[in-house]
Design a protein around this motif. Structure first.
Motif, PDB file in Angstrom:
ATOM      1  N   ALA A 148       0.849  -1.198   0.000  1.00 52.58           N
ATOM      2  CA  ALA A 148       0.000   0.000   0.000  1.00 52.58           C
ATOM      3  C   ALA A 148       0.880   1.243   0.000  1.00 52.58           C
ATOM      4  CB  ALA A 148      -0.926   0.012   1.220  1.00 52.58           C
ATOM      5  N   ASP A 202      -0.571   5.536  -6.652  1.00 57.27           N
ATOM      6  CA  ASP A 202      -0.455   4.118  -6.987  1.00 57.27           C
ATOM      7  C   ASP A 202       0.514   3.868  -8.136  1.00 57.27           C
ATOM      8  OD1 ASP A 202      -2.144   3.282  -5.018  1.00 57.27           O
ATOM      9  OD2 ASP A 202      -3.913   3.078  -6.298  1.00 57.27           O
ATOM     10  N   TRP A 228       4.254   9.103 -10.313  1.00 63.53           N
ATOM     11  CA  TRP A 228       3.399   9.860  -9.390  1.00 63.53           C
ATOM     12  C   TRP A 228       3.938  11.281  -9.349  1.00 63.53           C
ATOM     13  CZ3 TRP A 228       6.262  11.363  -4.913  1.00 63.53           C
ATOM     14  CH2 TRP A 228       5.567  12.236  -4.059  1.00 63.53           C
TER      15      TRP A 228
END
Length: 264
Positions: free
Chosen positions: A11, A24, A35
């Motif tokens: 995660a 993600d 990202w």
């Protein structure tokens, strides 16, 4: 030489993200899929890393520094400030036990970082505070976290070249058409590992590399740190070009020939 062959990050949460470049993306195995923070030059990534683990690698980032804090989220410690035996006021306080809290500075333009901490068999929480130049917007590509496998370094004579994916065609009039595409690095090297078991070993290093790493990942990419030198250009997100080959030319040791190619 060090390798993180498999992804143990389950995660990720970013302190800031551009909705077109969500957090993600750092779990995607293509470093060009990044990202991005939301118009800021500093932000955090909080990663949950399952055990066994002792390191992460960051690829394709414009960060110039990364502060890393690794904690055991399940740690409990005594808070003894309010212990009064007559009244029985014994208080449990849940605290984070810091495994490491360090600042890493990225050198050159490699865009890669390698971070290690003491080996853990439990799930840990890793918070990265990334900072780039104040005039830019922060971004990062693939982040791989998990167990680091260590082997001997490649022998002198490592080759490094470029593989270019451009499309080149000869036209009917003899002219050349070129569709420019990216280039990646390719490395070829040989290193030597023992086939005999050392004390406390259950598998020799030769077979650890061949069967616990190469056979498991196949042609999937892994995080590589090809040398012990403090040089981030040797940190590569790459896959095997072909499966490694061992030469058993010594009684207890073997030479291993390996070819890897960078992944976009």
């Amino acid at each position: 030489m060090k390798i993180i062959p498999t992804q143990n990050i389950s995660a990720v949460t970013a302190g800031s993200e551009d909705t077109n470049y969500p957090d993600d993306n750092v779990l995607d195995l293509h470093p060009k899929k990044v990202w991005k923070a939301n118009s800021t030059y500093t932000s955090t990534l909080t990663l949950t890393v399952a055990g066994p683990n002792n390191g992460i690698a960051v690829f394709n980032t414009n960060a110039i520094s990364i502060n890393v804090t690794v904690t055991d989220p399940n740690y409990f410690g005594w808070d003894a400030t309010d212990i009064a035996w007559s009244s029985g006021d014994i208080v449990w306080a849940a605290e984070d036990a810091a495994v490491i809290d360090e600042l890493y500075r990225l050198d050159g333009d490699s865009g890669s970082a390698w971070i290690e901490w003491p080996a853990a068999i439990i799930t840990v929480e890793c918070e990265l505070t990334l900072t780039c130049e104040s005039s830019a917007t922060l971004y990062a590509g693939t982040v791989i976290g998990g167990q680091i496998y260590e082997f001997t370094c490649p022998q002198i004579g490592v080759t490094e070249g470029l593989v270019n994916y451009s499309i080149v065609r000869e036209l009917q009039n003899g002219a050349t058409y070129v569709k420019n595409r990216d280039s990646v690095r390719a490395f070829s090297f040989t290193f030597i590992e023992d086939r005999a078991l050392a004390p406390a070993q259950t598998t020799s290093d030769f077979y650890r590399y061949m069967y616990d790493v190469a056979k498991v990942i196949g042609f999937n990419p892994a995080a590589w740190y090809l040398t012990e030198m403090d040089d981030t250009w040797w940190i590569v997100f790459a896959r095997f070009q072909d499966m490694p080959i061992g030469t058993h030319s010594l009684p207890n040791d073997a030479y291993i020939n390996t070819n890897i190619i960078e992944v976009l």
